[in-house]
Scaffold this active site. Structure first.
Site, PDB file in Angstrom:
ATOM      1  N   LYS A   1      -3.901  -6.480  -2.696  1.00 41.46           N
ATOM      2  CA  LYS A   1      -4.259  -5.341  -1.830  1.00 41.46           C
ATOM      3  C   LYS A   1      -5.654  -4.854  -2.210  1.00 41.46           C
ATOM      4  O   LYS A   1      -5.880  -4.405  -3.345  1.00 41.46           O
ATOM      5  CB  LYS A   1      -3.226  -4.222  -2.007  1.00 41.46           C
ATOM      6  CG  LYS A   1      -3.443  -3.048  -1.061  1.00 41.46           C
ATOM      7  CD  LYS A   1      -2.256  -2.092  -1.153  1.00 41.46           C
ATOM      8  CE  LYS A   1      -2.528  -0.786  -0.431  1.00 41.46           C
ATOM      9  NZ  LYS A   1      -2.790  -0.916   0.999  1.00 41.46           N
TER      10      LYS A   1
ATOM     11  N   SER B   1       4.673   5.005  -0.327  1.00 34.28           N
ATOM     12  CA  SER B   1       3.749   4.714  -1.439  1.00 34.28           C
ATOM     13  C   SER B   1       3.154   6.012  -1.957  1.00 34.28           C
ATOM     14  O   SER B   1       2.649   6.807  -1.169  1.00 34.28           O
ATOM     15  CB  SER B   1       2.579   3.849  -0.962  1.00 34.28           C
ATOM     16  OG  SER B   1       3.050   2.757  -0.246  1.00 34.28           O
TER      17      SER B   1
ATOM     18  N   ARG C   1       6.313  -7.929   4.581  1.00 39.21           N
ATOM     19  CA  ARG C   1       4.954  -7.361   4.676  1.00 39.21           C
ATOM     20  C   ARG C   1       4.042  -8.446   5.215  1.00 39.21           C
ATOM     21  O   ARG C   1       3.762  -9.422   4.539  1.00 39.21           O
ATOM     22  CB  ARG C   1       4.503  -6.896   3.284  1.00 39.21           C
ATOM     23  CG  ARG C   1       3.099  -6.290   3.246  1.00 39.21           C
ATOM     24  CD  ARG C   1       2.816  -5.788   1.827  1.00 39.21           C
ATOM     25  NE  ARG C   1       1.500  -5.188   1.708  1.00 39.21           N
ATOM     26  CZ  ARG C   1       0.404  -5.874   1.397  1.00 39.21           C
ATOM     27  NH1 ARG C   1       0.453  -7.175   1.182  1.00 39.21           N
ATOM     28  NH2 ARG C   1      -0.756  -5.237   1.300  1.00 39.21           N
TER      29      ARG C   1
HETATM   30  C1  LIG Z   1       7.522  -0.918  -2.670  1.00 40.00           C
HETATM   31  C2  LIG Z   1       6.145  -0.751  -2.148  1.00 40.00           C
HETATM   32  N1  LIG Z   1       5.331   0.134  -2.708  1.00 40.00           N
HETATM   33  C3  LIG Z   1       4.075   0.302  -2.239  1.00 40.00           C
HETATM   34  C4  LIG Z   1       3.635  -0.452  -1.161  1.00 40.00           C
HETATM   35  C5  LIG Z   1       2.271  -0.258  -0.577  1.00 40.00           C
HETATM   36  O1  LIG Z   1       2.375   0.243   0.730  1.00 40.00           O
HETATM   37  P1  LIG Z   1       1.051   0.750   1.515  1.00 40.00           P
HETATM   38  O2  LIG Z   1       0.436   1.783   0.670  1.00 40.00           O
HETATM   39  O3  LIG Z   1       1.471   1.111   2.874  1.00 40.00           O
HETATM   40  O4  LIG Z   1       0.166  -0.515   1.542  1.00 40.00           O
HETATM   41  P2  LIG Z   1       0.469  -1.840   2.371  1.00 40.00           P
HETATM   42  O5  LIG Z   1       1.654  -2.510   1.736  1.00 40.00           O
HETATM   43  O6  LIG Z   1       0.771  -1.420   3.768  1.00 40.00           O
HETATM   44  O7  LIG Z   1      -0.764  -2.642   2.219  1.00 40.00           O
HETATM   45  C6  LIG Z   1       4.523  -1.356  -0.598  1.00 40.00           C
HETATM   46  N2  LIG Z   1       4.163  -2.111   0.450  1.00 40.00           N
HETATM   47  N3  LIG Z   1       5.768  -1.501  -1.095  1.00 40.00           N
HETATM   48  C1  TZP Z   2       1.169  -3.652  -1.595  1.00 39.26           C
HETATM   49  C2  TZP Z   2       0.655  -3.041  -2.803  1.00 39.26           C
HETATM   50  N1  TZP Z   2       0.604  -1.692  -2.941  1.00 39.26           N
HETATM   51  C3  TZP Z   2       0.126  -1.293  -4.113  1.00 39.26           C
HETATM   52  S1  TZP Z   2      -0.337  -2.586  -5.067  1.00 39.26           S
HETATM   53  C4  TZP Z   2       0.176  -3.707  -3.882  1.00 39.26           C
HETATM   54  C5  TZP Z   2       0.069  -5.169  -4.029  1.00 39.26           C
HETATM   55  C6  TZP Z   2       1.047  -5.724  -4.996  1.00 39.26           C
HETATM   56  O1  TZP Z   2       0.922  -7.104  -5.021  1.00 39.26           O
HETATM   57  P1  TZP Z   2       1.026  -7.949  -6.342  1.00 39.26           P
HETATM   58  O2  TZP Z   2       2.428  -7.854  -6.815  1.00 39.26           O
HETATM   59  O3  TZP Z   2       0.653  -9.336  -5.937  1.00 39.26           O
HETATM   60  O4  TZP Z   2       0.039  -7.365  -7.335  1.00 39.26           O
END
Ligand SMILES: Cc1ncc(COP(=O)(O)OP(=O)(O)O)c(N)n1
Ligand code: TZP
Length: 393
Positions: A312, A283, A214
């Protein structure tokens, strides 16, 4: 000592020689449940907790590493093996393949571990690669009919026959891979002075069971290069690599799949582009989104943010109640995400809600100085939590 078919290959008279002479010399010992029990004086082995106990007792007899194979464990949907290196336990899961052709799996697994060690792999990697080989070979030869016995042999030459040059690659999604899901963040890794590839290698070494790349800032060209380098590391350890958002990068790098959000490419379009074998995660915060992900052909859902996070922005939390609601209604396996770290991962896993297979973490692994140590810590904690909720999923 005791074959998969239950035949006793080495009688009680040589058990003491095994215990006293052979085990202290061994780098690794790989008993199935019946063998572990026989070596330990006939103790009962019926649960994953029993297997951990047996692995520890066997380790005390001298081998440097122990793999107790749980293929015969009653009532488990997955095949669960316990690996113990004297310091940490690892719960290695693989799908149970329905076939009568299991003759020789134990010998093959041990030989494959030896071959991987000879190639210079660390022990845990060798075990993972060997397990993946056996799982793939069992799947490949599950329907062959050969000979007259109750059990048939499986086909070791699948790699030549199927024309596949990478048997480490996942051909089917295994939900148990969601157990400890490492999601990278290039900003965090840069801050701590390491490359994404080094961070991924450390996370895998520490026990991460799936990785998502990511990177919100990289251009497509750099993202693709990083994806290719990480893929080489992931493949050599038998760990799947998914790409966040960018289906084009997943296709171009031949990664194992993508993870998409609600405002990204819909799962159904991604499935059309990627084909049936790639992994797609979506998601979801609600039951409706989870339903849609299933209809769209996703393999799993990422549910959260469970707790608040700085990783995020503008991401409302759903809490443990929201997670439970989505998990209970989901037709797909679920991984929890958002603010999960070593202070709350146990609580999440101990809930024992249906379909919840693991946790996905970013900062708890990558916004830390020592990725290896943090991943090991979280892995151990998840193992503890999932065995204390006494669930064999
Ligand atoms: C395993 C997993 N779950 C949720 C997310 C979040 O994805 P998304 O809603 O597309 O947000 P971003 O990661 O693109 O900021 C994830 N990356 N992985
Ligand atoms: C990518 C994403 N999607 C929902 S929460 C999140 C961030 C998770 O990061 P962290 O494990 O540092 O809280």
């Amino acid at each position: 000592m005791v074959s998969t078919s239950g035949d006793v290959l080495a009688g009680p008279s040589i058990l003491s020689t095994f215990r006293e002479e052979l085990l202290p010399m061994a780098n690794i010992v790989t008993p199935n449940i019946k063998e572990a029990s026989a070596l330990l004086g006939g103790i009962r082995l019926e649960t994953v907790a029993d297997m951990r106990n047996a692995a520890e007792l066997l380790h005390a007899l001298g081998p440097r590493n122990v793999l107790v194979k749980g293929g015969d464990l009653p009532d488990s949907l997955d095949a669960v093996d316990i690996f113990f290196n004297g310091e940490h336990f690892y719960e290695l899961r693989s799908s149970r393949i329905k076939t009568r052709n299991t003759h020789g799996t134990g010998c093959t697994l041990a030989s494959c571990i030896a071959a991987e060690l000879a190639k210079g792999s660390p022990m845990l990697t060798a075990v993972r690669v060997a397990k993946r080989y056996v799982e793939t070979a069992l799947e490949y030869s599950k329907d062959i009919l050969i000979g007259n016995g109750i059990q048939g042999p499986f086909d070791h030459l699948l790699r030549l026959k199927s024309g596949s040059h990478s048997f480490h690659r996942k051909d089917a999604f295994n939900p148990s891979d969601l157990f400890l899901y490492a999601v990278t963040d290039s900003g965090m890794n840069k801050k701590w002075g390491r490359s994404t590839v080094d961070a991924v290698a450390a996370a895998i070494q520490g026990g991460a069971t799936i990785v998502q790349l990511r990177d919100k800032d990289a251009g497509t060209k750099d993202f693709l290069e990083t994806a290719k380098s990480c893929l080489a590391v992931c493949r050599s350890h038998g760990v799947p690599l998914l790409i966040n958002d960018c289906v084009d990068v997943a296709l171009a790098s031949d990664a194992d799949g993508v993870h998409v959000g609600q405002s990204d490419m819909p799962a159904t379009v991604a499935r059309t582009l990627l084909g049936p074998e790639k992994i797609i995660g979506v998601s979801c915060k609600t039951i409706e989104q989870a339903q849609q992900a299933w209809i769209g052909g996703a393999d799993y859902i990422g549910c959260g943010g469970v707790y608040s996070t700085n990783t995020k922005a503008n991401n409302p939390t759903i809490g443990l109640d929201g997670l439970k609601t989505v998990c209970s209604a989901s037709k797909l396996p679920v991984v929890a995400i958002g603010g999960i770290n070593d202070s709350n991962a146990g609580t999440v896993m101990e809930m024992g809600v249906p379909n919840l297979k693991g946790v996905a973490v970013v900062s708890a692994l990558f916004d830390r100085e020592n990725v290896l140590a943090e991943t090991k810590k979280l892995h151990a904690l998840l193992m503890e939590a999932s065995s204390s909720s006494s669930k064999i999923q």
